[in-house]
Design a protein around this motif. Structure first.
Motif, PDB file in Angstrom:
ATOM      1  N   PHE A   1       0.867  -1.335  -0.051  1.00  0.00           N
ATOM      2  CA  PHE A   1       0.137   0.037   0.100  1.00  0.00           C
ATOM      3  C   PHE A   1       1.012   1.206   0.088  1.00  0.00           C
ATOM      4  O   PHE A   1       1.995   1.078   0.317  1.00  0.00           O
ATOM      5  CB  PHE A   1      -1.003   0.142   1.213  1.00  0.00           C
ATOM      6  CG  PHE A   1      -2.048  -0.828   1.041  1.00  0.00           C
ATOM      7  CD1 PHE A   1      -3.448  -0.037   0.990  1.00  0.00           C
ATOM      8  CD2 PHE A   1      -2.042  -2.205   0.764  1.00  0.00           C
ATOM      9  CE1 PHE A   1      -4.445  -1.137   0.873  1.00  0.00           C
ATOM     10  CE2 PHE A   1      -3.344  -3.028   0.833  1.00  0.00           C
ATOM     11  CZ  PHE A   1      -4.443  -2.547   0.600  1.00  0.00           C
ATOM     12  N   GLN A   2       0.169   2.366  -0.520  1.00  0.00           N
ATOM     13  CA  GLN A   2       0.790   3.666  -0.571  1.00  0.00           C
ATOM     14  C   GLN A   2       0.406   4.467   0.851  1.00  0.00           C
ATOM     15  O   GLN A   2      -0.607   4.320   1.303  1.00  0.00           O
ATOM     16  CB  GLN A   2       0.607   4.680  -1.751  1.00  0.00           C
ATOM     17  CG  GLN A   2       1.250   3.830  -3.008  1.00  0.00           C
ATOM     18  CD  GLN A   2       0.960   4.750  -4.208  1.00  0.00           C
ATOM     19  OE1 GLN A   2       0.146   5.299  -4.164  1.00  0.00           O
ATOM     20  NE2 GLN A   2       1.834   4.386  -5.129  1.00  0.00           N
ATOM     21  N   LEU A   3       1.186   5.293   1.284  1.00  0.00           N
ATOM     22  CA  LEU A   3       0.914   6.045   2.428  1.00  0.00           C
ATOM     23  C   LEU A   3       0.138   7.337   2.045  1.00  0.00           C
ATOM     24  O   LEU A   3       0.676   8.115   0.990  1.00  0.00           O
ATOM     25  CB  LEU A   3       2.008   6.503   3.231  1.00  0.00           C
ATOM     26  CG  LEU A   3       1.754   7.514   4.284  1.00  0.00           C
ATOM     27  CD1 LEU A   3       1.117   6.603   5.545  1.00  0.00           C
ATOM     28  CD2 LEU A   3       3.146   7.794   5.167  1.00  0.00           C
TER      29      LEU A   3
ATOM     30  N   GLU B   1      -3.909   4.522   4.056  1.00  0.00           N
ATOM     31  CA  GLU B   1      -3.398   3.695   3.195  1.00  0.00           C
ATOM     32  C   GLU B   1      -4.342   3.606   1.778  1.00  0.00           C
ATOM     33  O   GLU B   1      -5.393   3.667   2.018  1.00  0.00           O
ATOM     34  CB  GLU B   1      -3.062   2.335   3.773  1.00  0.00           C
ATOM     35  CG  GLU B   1      -2.422   2.574   4.867  1.00  0.00           C
ATOM     36  CD  GLU B   1      -2.400   0.960   5.207  1.00  0.00           C
ATOM     37  OE1 GLU B   1      -0.826   0.523   6.009  1.00  0.00           O
ATOM     38  OE2 GLU B   1      -3.318   0.208   5.362  1.00  0.00           O
TER      39      GLU B   1
ATOM     40  N   GLU C   1      -4.065   1.622  -2.281  1.00  0.00           N
ATOM     41  CA  GLU C   1      -3.227   0.727  -3.154  1.00  0.00           C
ATOM     42  C   GLU C   1      -2.807   1.505  -4.287  1.00  0.00           C
ATOM     43  O   GLU C   1      -3.431   2.474  -4.631  1.00  0.00           O
ATOM     44  CB  GLU C   1      -4.226  -0.346  -3.759  1.00  0.00           C
ATOM     45  CG  GLU C   1      -4.924  -1.341  -2.715  1.00  0.00           C
ATOM     46  CD  GLU C   1      -6.399  -0.675  -2.398  1.00  0.00           C
ATOM     47  OE1 GLU C   1      -6.735   0.525  -2.495  1.00  0.00           O
ATOM     48  OE2 GLU C   1      -7.151  -1.607  -2.034  1.00  0.00           O
ATOM     49  N   PRO C   2      -1.477   1.221  -4.876  1.00  0.00           N
ATOM     50  CA  PRO C   2      -1.068   2.172  -5.899  1.00  0.00           C
ATOM     51  C   PRO C   2      -2.174   2.188  -6.886  1.00  0.00           C
ATOM     52  O   PRO C   2      -2.606   1.238  -7.452  1.00  0.00           O
ATOM     53  CB  PRO C   2       0.333   1.148  -6.182  1.00  0.00           C
ATOM     54  CG  PRO C   2       0.746   0.253  -4.986  1.00  0.00           C
ATOM     55  CD  PRO C   2      -0.662   0.141  -4.255  1.00  0.00           C
TER      56      PRO C   2
END
Ligand code: ADP
Ligand code: MG
Length: 325
Positions: free
Chosen positions: A41-43, A138, A140-141
């Motif tokens: 996940f991305q922040l 969070e 998802e890209p």
């Protein structure tokens, strides 16, 4: 003789802002919190500050302030389609007022608990009342709902009703009297509901999204600018807050002059405005219904760079509130 002890900064942090944080590796108490992101996940990070006398009246109920300071931050993550997980709180207080702190913490934690969000750090200092929250979440890209992703032909949607918070502000300032509708409008101003569930459900469905903090025209204007597109809005379709709605139309005819200022340009509603391909309309309605939120299609995205209504009239004031203007 009993002496009254003034609580230290650390007493206050311990009493009001330290709770178990099972979703963090390390929460309040050290020099920094430690967080483990869900793998892959991305922040998503966002900060919003509420300054006394500018964003709220100094005597505002502290429980409402705790709610609102967090709500406006959660709203930003909702508009990104990100799941909020942690927050930090930087607080400047004129004095160590424990009644105030306890009510503030109650409002903040109630909303945090409702969204499974943990307070994992912050800063506490003496100074003019100022509340600054940073929310971490969070996504998802490639799934975030960005301002630059509106496509020509997209429908434009908003959640909820608009203008209630702006009406309440005018009521508090004594510019108008909302009478029987005051409570409902004040609720919108003081206790906005961040549309987190809707934002999450819109991933993979909506193209662009923004939360309405500065007013529909200004905030949708950001989507148009970032996406390099224009829009047509159907004024009659825009869902207005109760005092403007049909059921109240007769009783509240007096409020007509305020419609544009509140519904189109009023801030603080914290609803979501988003765009989606026309073929997704049913899926958008279904997603919103599952979240218990009303959504309304209010227009569409155009290639022409104008921002107009269905009669071709250009929207005059598309700039929202600007602190430095
Ligand atoms: P430092 O001096 O190292 O910056 P502080 O004394 O400011 O540490 O803070 C001590 C701990 O309390 C830190 O973990 C900090 O994140 C936390 N903290 C301070 N103020 C708050 C607050 N208002 N809400 C939550 N945590 C706080
Ligand atoms: Mg510090």
């Amino acid at each position: 003789m009993a002496t009254e002890t003034v609580p230290s900064e650390f007493d206050l942090i311990r009493r009001y802002f330290t709770r178990a944080t099972p979703g963090a590796v390390l929460g309040v108490g050290d020099d920094a919190a430690l967080l483990a992101l869900t793998p892959g996940f991305q922040l998503a990070v966002s900060t919003d500050m509420l300054v006394s006398g500018r964003h709220f009246f100094p005597d505002t109920d502290p429980e409402w302030l705790g709610h609102k300071a967090l709500a406006v931050n959660l709203s930003d993550l909702a508009a990104m389609g990100a799941r909020p997980r942690w927050v930090t709180l930087a607080l400047a207080l004129p004095e160590a007022n424990e009644a105030w702190l306890s009510a503030f913490a109650r409002g903040l934690y109630a909303l945090a608990d409702a969204h499974g969000v943990e307070l994992i750090g912050g800063d506490t200092t003496r100074g003019p009342l100022n509340i600054c929250i940073t929310v971490l979440g969070e996504v998802e890209p490639g799934q975030a709902l960005r301002r630059d992703a509106a496509g020509v032909g997209d429908d434009i949607w908003v959640s909820g009703e608009l203008g209630g918070a702006a009406l309440a502000l005018r009521h508090l300032r004594g510019e108008l009297d909302l009478g029987a509708a005051a409570d409902r409008a004040l609720e919108r101003l003081h206790r906005p509901l961040p549309r987190v569930a809707l934002g999450l459900r819109l991933r993979g469905l909506a193209h662009a999204a923004i939360d309405l903090s500065d007013g529909l025209l200004a905030d949708l204007g950001h989507i148009l600018e970032h996406s390099g597109v224009g829009a047509v809005l159907d004024r009659a379709a825009i869902p207005a807050a109760t005092p403007f709605s049909a059921e109240f139309a007769a009783a509240f005819a007096d409020f007509k002059p305020y419609f544009d200022g509140c519904v189109l340009a009023g801030g603080d509603d914290y609803e979501l405005c988003f765009t989606a391909a026309p073929g997704c309309a049913d899926a958008v309605r279904k997603a919103a219904a599952e979240c218990g939120v009303a959504v309304t299609r209010i227009g569409w995205i155009t290639e022409a760079l104008d921002f107009v209504d269905t009669e071709g009239r250009v929207f005059a004031h598309t700039k929202g509130y600007d602190h430095f203007a």
